[in-house]
Design an enzyme around this catalytic site. Structure first.
Site, PDB file in Angstrom:
ATOM      1  N   GLY A 200     109.577  69.492  14.959  1.00  0.00           N
ATOM      2  CA  GLY A 200     109.665  70.861  15.444  1.00  0.00           C
ATOM      3  C   GLY A 200     109.735  71.841  14.288  1.00  0.00           C
ATOM      4  O   GLY A 200     110.024  71.456  13.151  1.00  0.00           O
TER       5      GLY A 200
ATOM      6  N   CYS B  61     110.855  63.442  11.912  1.00  0.00           N
ATOM      7  CA  CYS B  61     110.901  64.706  11.174  1.00  0.00           C
ATOM      8  C   CYS B  61     112.132  65.533  11.591  1.00  0.00           C
ATOM      9  O   CYS B  61     113.242  65.177  11.253  1.00  0.00           O
ATOM     10  CB  CYS B  61     109.587  65.468  11.347  1.00  0.00           C
ATOM     11  SG  CYS B  61     109.270  66.617   9.988  1.00  0.00           S
ATOM     12  N   TYR B  62     111.950  66.623  12.324  1.00  0.00           N
ATOM     13  CA  TYR B  62     113.119  67.367  12.803  1.00  0.00           C
ATOM     14  C   TYR B  62     114.041  66.434  13.581  1.00  0.00           C
ATOM     15  O   TYR B  62     115.272  66.562  13.523  1.00  0.00           O
ATOM     16  CB  TYR B  62     112.695  68.539  13.688  1.00  0.00           C
ATOM     17  CG  TYR B  62     113.845  69.399  14.164  1.00  0.00           C
ATOM     18  CD1 TYR B  62     114.257  70.503  13.431  1.00  0.00           C
ATOM     19  CD2 TYR B  62     114.545  69.082  15.326  1.00  0.00           C
ATOM     20  CE1 TYR B  62     115.326  71.281  13.846  1.00  0.00           C
ATOM     21  CE2 TYR B  62     115.621  69.847  15.756  1.00  0.00           C
ATOM     22  CZ  TYR B  62     116.001  70.955  15.013  1.00  0.00           C
ATOM     23  OH  TYR B  62     117.075  71.717  15.425  1.00  0.00           O
TER      24      TYR B  62
ATOM     25  N   LYS C 257      93.460  62.956  29.211  1.00  0.00           N
ATOM     26  CA  LYS C 257      92.047  62.934  29.559  1.00  0.00           C
ATOM     27  C   LYS C 257      91.446  61.532  29.499  1.00  0.00           C
ATOM     28  O   LYS C 257      90.712  61.118  30.397  1.00  0.00           O
ATOM     29  CB  LYS C 257      91.271  63.869  28.616  1.00  0.00           C
ATOM     30  CG  LYS C 257      89.809  64.065  28.991  1.00  0.00           C
ATOM     31  CD  LYS C 257      89.684  64.994  30.168  1.00  0.00           C
ATOM     32  CE  LYS C 257      88.237  65.421  30.399  1.00  0.00           C
ATOM     33  NZ  LYS C 257      88.151  66.490  31.401  1.00  0.00           N
TER      34      LYS C 257
ATOM     35  N   HIS D  91     105.499  61.953   9.855  1.00  0.00           N
ATOM     36  CA  HIS D  91     104.938  61.907  11.205  1.00  0.00           C
ATOM     37  C   HIS D  91     104.106  60.636  11.394  1.00  0.00           C
ATOM     38  O   HIS D  91     102.978  60.558  10.907  1.00  0.00           O
ATOM     39  CB  HIS D  91     104.042  63.127  11.459  1.00  0.00           C
ATOM     40  CG  HIS D  91     104.802  64.394  11.672  1.00  0.00           C
ATOM     41  ND1 HIS D  91     105.203  64.818  12.924  1.00  0.00           N
ATOM     42  CD2 HIS D  91     105.249  65.324  10.795  1.00  0.00           C
ATOM     43  CE1 HIS D  91     105.856  65.963  12.804  1.00  0.00           C
ATOM     44  NE2 HIS D  91     105.905  66.290  11.524  1.00  0.00           N
TER      45      HIS D  91
ATOM     46  N   GLU E 246     102.860  59.644  14.226  1.00  0.00           N
ATOM     47  CA  GLU E 246     101.953  59.807  15.360  1.00  0.00           C
ATOM     48  C   GLU E 246     100.578  60.330  14.973  1.00  0.00           C
ATOM     49  O   GLU E 246      99.626  60.227  15.751  1.00  0.00           O
ATOM     50  CB  GLU E 246     102.580  60.722  16.424  1.00  0.00           C
ATOM     51  CG  GLU E 246     102.704  62.191  16.060  1.00  0.00           C
ATOM     52  CD  GLU E 246     103.994  62.541  15.318  1.00  0.00           C
ATOM     53  OE1 GLU E 246     104.470  63.671  15.488  1.00  0.00           O
ATOM     54  OE2 GLU E 246     104.507  61.679  14.560  1.00  0.00           O
TER      55      GLU E 246
ATOM     56  N   VAL F 230      84.806  65.521  35.109  1.00  0.00           N
ATOM     57  CA  VAL F 230      85.483  64.241  35.294  1.00  0.00           C
ATOM     58  C   VAL F 230      86.769  64.384  36.115  1.00  0.00           C
ATOM     59  O   VAL F 230      87.032  63.602  37.028  1.00  0.00           O
ATOM     60  CB  VAL F 230      85.802  63.610  33.917  1.00  0.00           C
ATOM     61  CG1 VAL F 230      86.714  62.399  34.078  1.00  0.00           C
ATOM     62  CG2 VAL F 230      84.521  63.218  33.213  1.00  0.00           C
ATOM     63  N   ASP F 231      87.574  65.388  35.788  1.00  0.00           N
ATOM     64  CA  ASP F 231      88.911  65.474  36.376  1.00  0.00           C
ATOM     65  C   ASP F 231      88.866  65.617  37.900  1.00  0.00           C
ATOM     66  O   ASP F 231      89.524  64.872  38.631  1.00  0.00           O
ATOM     67  CB  ASP F 231      89.684  66.648  35.768  1.00  0.00           C
ATOM     68  CG  ASP F 231      89.741  66.570  34.252  1.00  0.00           C
ATOM     69  OD1 ASP F 231      89.586  65.466  33.710  1.00  0.00           O
ATOM     70  OD2 ASP F 231      89.929  67.622  33.621  1.00  0.00           O
TER      71      ASP F 231
END
Length: 409
Positions: A79, A106-107, A396, A196, A198, A253-254
């Site tokens: 954050g 991190c944060y 998605k 990070h 991710e 698609v959705d």
């Protein structure tokens, strides 16, 4: 701290209404407490790649979400704030005292350390970008990934740093701008890292997160698209009952996946309205009609409104204005057709999880409009219909996986 946006993760193979969509049939869940990082969604995606259902909640709502969700583990995101600020965001102590594994990023590392009695200091050299961490001790997060004494590339983004460990923790990695880069409390299964994992800029980051999911939290992964499909069908039937549903198809698609899923649940209680606005690819409108009307035998109303849309867009160059123009016209045309169909109690939409996340402010400050979301808050109150949004738990690529599970080409 925040980090740069990155490309999406590779297609999720194992995966599965308010902003907390809890999946009753799934027993293994991880709660992600969001402190406002730009890349918190990537944490959820990495966890879901391991077949474990993950859900993001803002830190202000984390305690209530934890009590309701009963997750097997918790991840504290990065954050932009400083833990040294007055009224700095923090993790609920109820979570830290619950006996579940916790990973701070991190944060998340800084607030975990500070809240448990460690020291965090500012005013040191800021790190933003690529860095190397040196592994100083073995750790469950590193098992099979990083070796003691090795140096590995990571992505840093911080100004503050931990300078004194809380009781029970040990430092297991260091970096030039962050002497305490990874910390571990093996007894409580609390781990945290200054970088990070991710983002793709940390090459082994997904493996570190996998170790937290599999080896620390000891989760096996019970969230599959088949499980999601079955659970979603049950939820749709329970919500709709004997009511009628109308679904607006866009050609994308959705809405297509939402329509096929809902039709599998309630059959001819569903009517689809396909508004062809003239902005599709060549012959795409015909493909939509053939697929739904002839392959799936779903009741379909086809409206060719291309002249109306293209006329309204003539001379408009601003992208946001285009979106608003298209959105308003779509609602107007769709509403007129819905009145002609008549008798619908529910409106189906292809709202996705990022639409939900990005349409609320997670840190209590002003939300920045990146682009308007046509599926969130776009229903006119005068239509007096309830929403059916079976995809609002999915990213998605998970929607595409669900489409394949449903047999969509």
């Amino acid at each position: 701290m925040t980090a740069p946006s990155t490309s999406s993760a590779s297609s999720v193979v194992p995966s599965g209404a308010d902003t907390s969509p809890h999946v009753a049939a799934i027993h293994e869940k991880i709660l992600i407490v969001d402190f406002g990082s730009q890349v918190t969604q990537l944490i959820a995606r990495r966890v879901r790649e391991e077949g474990v259902y993950s859900e993001i909640v803002p830190f202000q709502k984390a305690e209530a979400a934890f009590a309701e969700m009963k997750p097997k583990a918790v991840i504290l995101s990065g954050g932009p704030a400083s833990v040294l600020d007055d009224n700095a965001p923090s993790a609920p102590m109820a979570i830290l005292e619950a006996g579940v594994p916790v990973l701070g990023i991190c944060y998340g590392e800084q607030t975990l350390a500070k809240q448990l009695g460690g020291t965090v200091e500012g005013g040191h050299h800021r790190e933003f970008g690529r860095a190397q961490v040196e592994i100083t001790d073995d750790c469950a997060l590193f098992d099979g990934v990083w070796q003691k004494g090795g140096k590995y590339d990571v992505w840093m983004s911080h100004g503050d740093r931990v300078t004194k460990l809380p009781d029970g923790f040990r430092a297991v990695a260091q970096a030039p701008g962050s002497p305490i880069s990874v910390i571990a409390d093996d007894t409580r299964k609390f781990y945290a890292m200054q970088f990070h994992p991710e983002v793709v800029h940390t090459p082994d980051g997904a493996k570190l997160l996998r170790n937290f999911v599999r080896k620390v939290a000891r989760l096996t992964g019970d969230w599959t698209m088949r499980a999601f499909r079955e659970e979603a069908i049950d939820k749709i039937r329970a919500q709709v009952g004997s009511g009628k549903v109308i679904c607006g198809l866009s050609g994308g698609v959705d809405s297509a996946v939402a329509a096929v899923l809902i039709h599998e649940a309630i059959g001819d209680q569903l009517t689809c309205v396909f508004v062809d606005h003239g902005l599709l690819r060549k012959d795409e409108g015909k493909t939509v009609v053939d697929l739904f009307r002839h392959h799936y035998n779903i009741p379909l109303v086809h409206v060719d409104a291309s002249e109306t849309f293209l006329g309204a867009l003539k001379g408009v160059t601003d992208p946001e204005q285009k979106r608003k123009t298209i959105g308003k016209l779509f609602i107007d045309v769709f509403e007129a057709e819905a009145r002609r169909v008549g008798g619908a109690d529910f409106l189906a939409q292809g709202t996705l999880y990022p639409d939900v996340i990005e349409s609320v402010s997670f840190t209590g400050g002003p939300s920045v409009t990146i682009k308007s979301h046509h599926n969130v808050g776009g229903l006119p109150a005068r239509m007096n219909m309830k929403l059916v949004e079976p995809l609002r738990e999915l990213f998605k690529d998970e929607v595409r996986a669900l489409g394949r599970e449903l047999g969509l080409p």
